[in-house]
Design a protein around this motif. Structure first.
Motif, short mmCIF file in Angstrom:
data_model
loop_
_atom_site.label_atom_id
_atom_site.label_comp_id
_atom_site.label_asym_id
_atom_site.label_seq_id
_atom_site.Cartn_x
_atom_site.Cartn_y
_atom_site.Cartn_z
N LEU A 98 -10.70 -3.61 3.56
CA LEU A 98 -9.64 -3.03 4.37
C LEU A 98 -9.66 -1.51 4.31
O LEU A 98 -9.96 -0.94 3.26
CB LEU A 98 -8.27 -3.53 3.89
N PRO A 99 -9.31 -0.85 5.41
CA PRO A 99 -9.15 0.61 5.34
C PRO A 99 -7.97 0.97 4.44
O PRO A 99 -6.98 0.25 4.36
CB PRO A 99 -8.86 1.00 6.80
N GLY A 100 -8.12 2.06 3.71
CA GLY A 100 -7.05 2.51 2.83
C GLY A 100 -7.13 1.98 1.42
O GLY A 100 -6.31 2.35 0.57
N SER A 142 -2.79 8.37 3.74
CA SER A 142 -4.01 7.78 4.33
C SER A 142 -5.19 7.79 3.38
O SER A 142 -6.24 7.22 3.71
CB SER A 142 -4.38 8.56 5.60
N THR A 191 0.84 -1.19 0.00
CA THR A 191 0.00 0.00 0.00
C THR A 191 0.88 1.25 0.00
O THR A 191 1.96 1.26 0.59
CB THR A 191 -0.94 0.02 1.21
N GLY A 230 -9.84 1.76 -1.68
CA GLY A 230 -11.16 2.26 -2.02
C GLY A 230 -11.66 1.88 -3.40
O GLY A 230 -12.77 2.25 -3.77
N PRO A 284 -7.76 6.73 0.54
CA PRO A 284 -8.08 5.42 -0.07
C PRO A 284 -7.46 5.31 -1.46
O PRO A 284 -7.53 6.24 -2.27
CB PRO A 284 -9.61 5.43 -0.15
#
Length: 245
Positions: free
Chosen positions: A131-133, A33, A29, A135, A35
């Motif tokens: 998952l966060p991050g 922060s 990633t 999008g 997405p």
């Protein structure tokens, strides 16, 4: 999805190993922060997710602002191989040494690999998008046979880049006509394991209204690095057209 390790790389990319059921994978990633759109990077079965060429491409795309994920399909990396697949590989090596026809052997080997791999990719996609991050939208890069099936059955795939190497089973050659997403098709003109005319016929069969063929001189592993950079611009157009890059 359970993360088993993580490290922050020199370029700020976060690299994490994960396990999803029996499926091992790696997620890269980008820094920040916000997405990020996701690229699924699939390799040929038998080529592990830690292979240096794959890792270099994944890290470049992540540093460029994408989340990138890859998994080891059944029979790849440390996952056990089936007796049928191992016999097909042995038959293939023998036939190639003898100069015998290999299409039916390829069919018996690659067809089942595609059938097994695509459901695992869809399971991984479900977990990754939760998952966060991450999008979306979602792109695909890599193994043509798996990519055709995945793009045909998975509506979340918005664009796909294929490497025209290896055998594409008959089922996927027919499914190619169903594809509608934008495509970037990379062909090595002198690929010793990929008949050129068959690759050109496959490109012609793709149903997408936007499809681009890039052909370069050289063998199977000789794809120039600038194609990775051009691929970044391709994904920018289709996965994040609103951000102006």
């Amino acid at each position: 999805m359970r993360f088993t390790s993580q490290q922050r790389l020199d370029d700020g990319v976060l690299e994490r190993e994960f396990i999803l059921g029996e499926i091992p994978g790696t997620l890269w990633t980008p820094p920040g922060s916000a997405p990020a759109p996701l690229i699924l990077m699939a390799h040929n079965n038998g080529l592990p997710k830690a292979e240096p060429r794959l890792v270099a491409r994944a890290r470049y795309c992540a540093a460029y602002g994408y989340a990138v994920a890859t998994i080891d399909a059944a029979g790849c990396g440390d996952r056990p191989r089936s007796a049928a697949a191992e016999q097909a590989r042995a038959d293939l090596r023998r036939a190639m040494r003898a100069g015998e026809p290999v299409d039916e052997i390829f069919e018996s080997l690659v067809g089942p690999l595609v059938e097994a791999a695509v459901p695992e990719w869809r399971t991984a996609l479900d977990a990754l998008l939760a998952l966060p991050g991450i999008g979306g939208p979602v792109g695909y890069s890599g193994w043509t046979a798996v990519g055709i099936r995945l793009a045909a059955v998975e509506p979340r795939i918005a664009a796909a880049g294929f490497f025209a190497g290896g055998y594409v089973p008959r089922a996927q050659r027919e499914e190619a006509r169903q594809l509608t997403v934008p495509l970037l098709f990379l062909l090595q003109w002198d690929d010793e394991g990929n008949p050129r005319q068959r690759a050109l016929d496959l490109f012609d069969a793709f149903g997408s209204e936007e499809k681009t063929l890039h052909a370069n001189l050289g063998g199977h592993v000789g794809t120039p690095w600038f194609e990775v950079e051009d691929g970044g611009r391709f994904y920018d157009r289709h996965l994040r057209p609103a951000d102006g890059r």
